[in-house]
Write a protein that holds these residues in place. Structure first.
Motif, PDB file in Angstrom:
ATOM      1  N   ASP A  21       8.093  -0.913   4.767  1.00 12.08           N
ATOM      2  CA  ASP A  21       7.968  -0.344   6.099  1.00 12.08           C
ATOM      3  C   ASP A  21       6.884   0.728   6.084  1.00 12.08           C
ATOM      4  O   ASP A  21       6.927   1.654   5.287  1.00 12.08           O
ATOM      5  CB  ASP A  21       9.315   0.254   6.509  1.00 12.08           C
ATOM      6  N   THR A  22       5.905   0.572   6.949  1.00 12.74           N
ATOM      7  CA  THR A  22       4.801   1.534   7.003  1.00 12.74           C
ATOM      8  C   THR A  22       4.832   2.328   8.298  1.00 12.74           C
ATOM      9  O   THR A  22       3.813   2.834   8.741  1.00 12.74           O
ATOM     10  CB  THR A  22       3.442   0.829   6.854  1.00 12.74           C
ATOM     11  N   ALA A  23       6.004   2.436   8.925  1.00 11.18           N
ATOM     12  CA  ALA A  23       6.128   3.184  10.166  1.00 11.18           C
ATOM     13  C   ALA A  23       5.841   4.663   9.924  1.00 11.18           C
ATOM     14  O   ALA A  23       6.101   5.195   8.844  1.00 11.18           O
ATOM     15  CB  ALA A  23       7.525   3.008  10.745  1.00 11.18           C
TER      16      ALA A  23
ATOM     17  N   GLU B 268      -3.039  -4.068  12.953  1.00 14.59           N
ATOM     18  CA  GLU B 268      -4.174  -4.912  12.586  1.00 14.59           C
ATOM     19  C   GLU B 268      -4.977  -4.392  11.396  1.00 14.59           C
ATOM     20  O   GLU B 268      -5.493  -5.178  10.611  1.00 14.59           O
ATOM     21  CB  GLU B 268      -5.103  -5.087  13.789  1.00 14.59           C
ATOM     22  N   ILE B 269      -5.108  -3.094  11.273  1.00 18.95           N
ATOM     23  CA  ILE B 269      -5.970  -2.531  10.237  1.00 18.95           C
ATOM     24  C   ILE B 269      -5.158  -1.826   9.149  1.00 18.95           C
ATOM     25  O   ILE B 269      -5.562  -1.787   7.990  1.00 18.95           O
ATOM     26  CB  ILE B 269      -7.009  -1.584  10.863  1.00 18.95           C
ATOM     27  N   GLY B 270      -4.004  -1.322   9.522  1.00 16.87           N
ATOM     28  CA  GLY B 270      -3.148  -0.623   8.565  1.00 16.87           C
ATOM     29  C   GLY B 270      -2.858  -1.412   7.299  1.00 16.87           C
ATOM     30  O   GLY B 270      -2.952  -0.866   6.196  1.00 16.87           O
ATOM     31  N   PRO B 271      -2.523  -2.722   7.409  1.00 16.95           N
ATOM     32  CA  PRO B 271      -2.240  -3.494   6.198  1.00 16.95           C
ATOM     33  C   PRO B 271      -3.428  -3.565   5.229  1.00 16.95           C
ATOM     34  O   PRO B 271      -3.231  -3.616   4.017  1.00 16.95           O
ATOM     35  CB  PRO B 271      -1.885  -4.886   6.731  1.00 16.95           C
TER      36      PRO B 271
ATOM     37  N   TYR C 111      -5.584  -1.140   4.581  1.00 15.14           N
ATOM     38  CA  TYR C 111      -5.569   0.111   3.821  1.00 15.14           C
ATOM     39  C   TYR C 111      -4.351   0.183   2.897  1.00 15.14           C
ATOM     40  O   TYR C 111      -4.444   0.668   1.766  1.00 15.14           O
ATOM     41  CB  TYR C 111      -5.594   1.313   4.767  1.00 15.14           C
ATOM     42  N   TYR C 112      -3.231  -0.294   3.386  1.00 15.14           N
ATOM     43  CA  TYR C 112      -2.017  -0.317   2.573  1.00 15.14           C
ATOM     44  C   TYR C 112      -2.229  -1.153   1.312  1.00 15.14           C
ATOM     45  O   TYR C 112      -1.932  -0.718   0.192  1.00 15.14           O
ATOM     46  CB  TYR C 112      -0.861  -0.874   3.407  1.00 15.14           C
ATOM     47  N   ASN C 113      -2.773  -2.356   1.507  1.00  8.41           N
ATOM     48  CA  ASN C 113      -3.015  -3.244   0.361  1.00  8.41           C
ATOM     49  C   ASN C 113      -4.043  -2.648  -0.590  1.00  8.41           C
ATOM     50  O   ASN C 113      -3.898  -2.752  -1.809  1.00  8.41           O
ATOM     51  CB  ASN C 113      -3.453  -4.620   0.836  1.00  8.41           C
TER      52      ASN C 113
ATOM     53  N   ASP D 187      -5.369  -0.140  -5.812  1.00  7.79           N
ATOM     54  CA  ASP D 187      -5.864   1.040  -6.519  1.00  7.79           C
ATOM     55  C   ASP D 187      -4.786   1.604  -7.448  1.00  7.79           C
ATOM     56  O   ASP D 187      -5.066   1.951  -8.602  1.00  7.79           O
ATOM     57  CB  ASP D 187      -6.332   2.115  -5.537  1.00  7.79           C
ATOM     58  N   ALA D 188      -3.558   1.679  -6.950  1.00  2.28           N
ATOM     59  CA  ALA D 188      -2.452   2.180  -7.772  1.00  2.28           C
ATOM     60  C   ALA D 188      -2.201   1.256  -8.957  1.00  2.28           C
ATOM     61  O   ALA D 188      -1.954   1.710 -10.084  1.00  2.28           O
ATOM     62  CB  ALA D 188      -1.185   2.325  -6.931  1.00  2.28           C
ATOM     63  N   GLN D 189      -2.277  -0.046  -8.720  1.00  4.11           N
ATOM     64  CA  GLN D 189      -2.070  -1.017  -9.799  1.00  4.11           C
ATOM     65  C   GLN D 189      -3.146  -0.866 -10.874  1.00  4.11           C
ATOM     66  O   GLN D 189      -2.846  -0.927 -12.074  1.00  4.11           O
ATOM     67  CB  GLN D 189      -2.086  -2.427  -9.226  1.00  4.11           C
ATOM     68  N   ALA D 190      -4.386  -0.646 -10.464  1.00  3.73           N
ATOM     69  CA  ALA D 190      -5.479  -0.475 -11.429  1.00  3.73           C
ATOM     70  C   ALA D 190      -5.279   0.792 -12.261  1.00  3.73           C
ATOM     71  O   ALA D 190      -5.493   0.784 -13.482  1.00  3.73           O
ATOM     72  CB  ALA D 190      -6.821  -0.424 -10.705  1.00  3.73           C
ATOM     73  N   ILE D 191      -4.860   1.866 -11.624  1.00  5.76           N
ATOM     74  CA  ILE D 191      -4.602   3.116 -12.350  1.00  5.76           C
ATOM     75  C   ILE D 191      -3.462   2.925 -13.339  1.00  5.76           C
ATOM     76  O   ILE D 191      -3.545   3.358 -14.494  1.00  5.76           O
ATOM     77  CB  ILE D 191      -4.290   4.256 -11.358  1.00  5.76           C
TER      78      ILE D 191
END
Length: 85
Positions: A3-5, A45-48, A50-52, A57-61
């Motif tokens: 949930d990204t609310a 429309e655009i939030g996903p 940035y979320y992805n 980025d977190a996975q790479a770190i």
């Protein structure tokens, strides 16, 4: 997907930012109601995107840190013994 609310405070701040941007950059008055609809559009429309990106980025770190830990463990190995190594 998680949930990204937005919280009410986050939503208010984002709506205020949209209203201010429209005024400063476009010289247009935009009411909070219309700004809320625009915010909903961007979140849907655009939030996903940035979320992805943040997840990647977190996975790479994390992968880099895990490689570091694996190397540190290998450095602790002692020669000899009956196990691998």
């Amino acid at each position: 997907m998680a949930d990204t609310a937005l919280s009410p405070a986050e939503r208010d701040a984002a709506t205020d930012a949209i209203v201010a941007w429209f005024e400063a950059e476009l010289g247009q008055e935009l009411g909070r109601f219309d700004a809320g609809f625009l915010l909903d559009f961007f979140l849907k429309e655009i939030g996903p995107l940035y979320y992805n990106r943040a997840l990647y980025d977190a996975q790479a770190i994390l992968a880099k840190r895990l490689d570091s830990i694996s190397e540190a463990i290998l450095d602790l190995e002692k020669p000899g013994g009956l196990g691998p190594g």
